[in-house]
Design an enzyme around this catalytic site. Structure first.
Site, PDB file in Angstrom:
ATOM      1  N   THR A  65     -32.481  39.289  74.412  1.00  0.00           N
ATOM      2  CA  THR A  65     -31.852  38.842  73.166  1.00  0.00           C
ATOM      3  C   THR A  65     -31.269  37.442  73.322  1.00  0.00           C
ATOM      4  O   THR A  65     -31.357  36.618  72.417  1.00  0.00           O
ATOM      5  CB  THR A  65     -30.758  39.832  72.718  1.00  0.00           C
ATOM      6  OG1 THR A  65     -31.360  41.116  72.532  1.00  0.00           O
ATOM      7  CG2 THR A  65     -30.090  39.393  71.431  1.00  0.00           C
ATOM      8  N   CYS A  66     -30.712  37.171  74.487  1.00  0.00           N
ATOM      9  CA  CYS A  66     -30.098  35.867  74.744  1.00  0.00           C
ATOM     10  C   CYS A  66     -31.142  34.748  74.665  1.00  0.00           C
ATOM     11  O   CYS A  66     -30.890  33.685  74.098  1.00  0.00           O
ATOM     12  CB  CYS A  66     -29.431  35.862  76.120  1.00  0.00           C
ATOM     13  SG  CYS A  66     -28.245  37.207  76.345  1.00  0.00           S
ATOM     14  N   SER A  67     -32.318  34.996  75.235  1.00  0.00           N
ATOM     15  CA  SER A  67     -33.370  33.975  75.291  1.00  0.00           C
ATOM     16  C   SER A  67     -34.233  33.903  74.046  1.00  0.00           C
ATOM     17  O   SER A  67     -34.754  32.844  73.719  1.00  0.00           O
ATOM     18  CB  SER A  67     -34.281  34.235  76.495  1.00  0.00           C
ATOM     19  OG  SER A  67     -33.599  33.992  77.694  1.00  0.00           O
TER      20      SER A  67
END
Length: 157
Positions: free
Chosen positions: A47-49
């Site tokens: 999700t972060c990337s």
């Protein structure tokens, strides 16, 4: 947990630049500035990337048009990982800050223990900080990604 209206805690965050390691004093870094600070559980994680960091990369100019002086991403990773992740995500407009020992995250009261997955990490959040004072704080419930999105913060400015 830190709340709106409170000053950020005294802490040091690291950044690997082309000139070497820079240790930023949080109080000095945010003094006299309007800052969007967002945290992710880990660099290079899905999700972060795929969503969180890219949203801030895409909307950096619009955030700055609203008076933001600095956009900073922090994670409980080392500065080498944060630099590599920033380069991989074309995040040149953002300050990629490492909280390697989680001391800043713990001082905020926003840590979480992911156990064997990664140990102590940061909860996912975004905040607007004006001259070191938190004016907006959006902390995500577990396994959520709504209130810390770049679009949500842009709308709050």
């Amino acid at each position: 947990m830190i709340e709106q209206g409170q000053n950020l805690p005294q802490a040091t965050l690291s950044e690997l630049t082309k000139d070497g390691m820079v240790n930023h004093d949080v109080t000095e870094l945010f003094a006299g500035k309007k800052v969007v600070l967002f945290a992710v559980p880990g660099a290079f994680t899905p999700t972060c990337s795929e969503s969180h960091l890219p949203g801030y990369v895409v909307l950096a100019d619009k955030l700055k048009e609203k008076g933001v002086d600095l956009i900073a991403c922090v994670a409980v990773n080392d500065a080498f990982v944060m630099k590599a992740w920033g380069e991989a995500q074309n995040a040149s407009e953002l300050l990629m800050l490492a909280d390697g020992d989680a001391s800043f995250t713990k001082a905020l009261g926003l840590e979480m223990d992911t156990g064997a997955f990664g140990g102590v990490r940061s909860q996912r959040y975004a905040m607007i900080v004006e001259n070191g004072v938190v004016t907006t704080l959006n902390v995500e419930p577990p396994k959520s990604f709504e209130v810390s999105k770049a679009e949500t913060i842009l709308a709050a400015l």
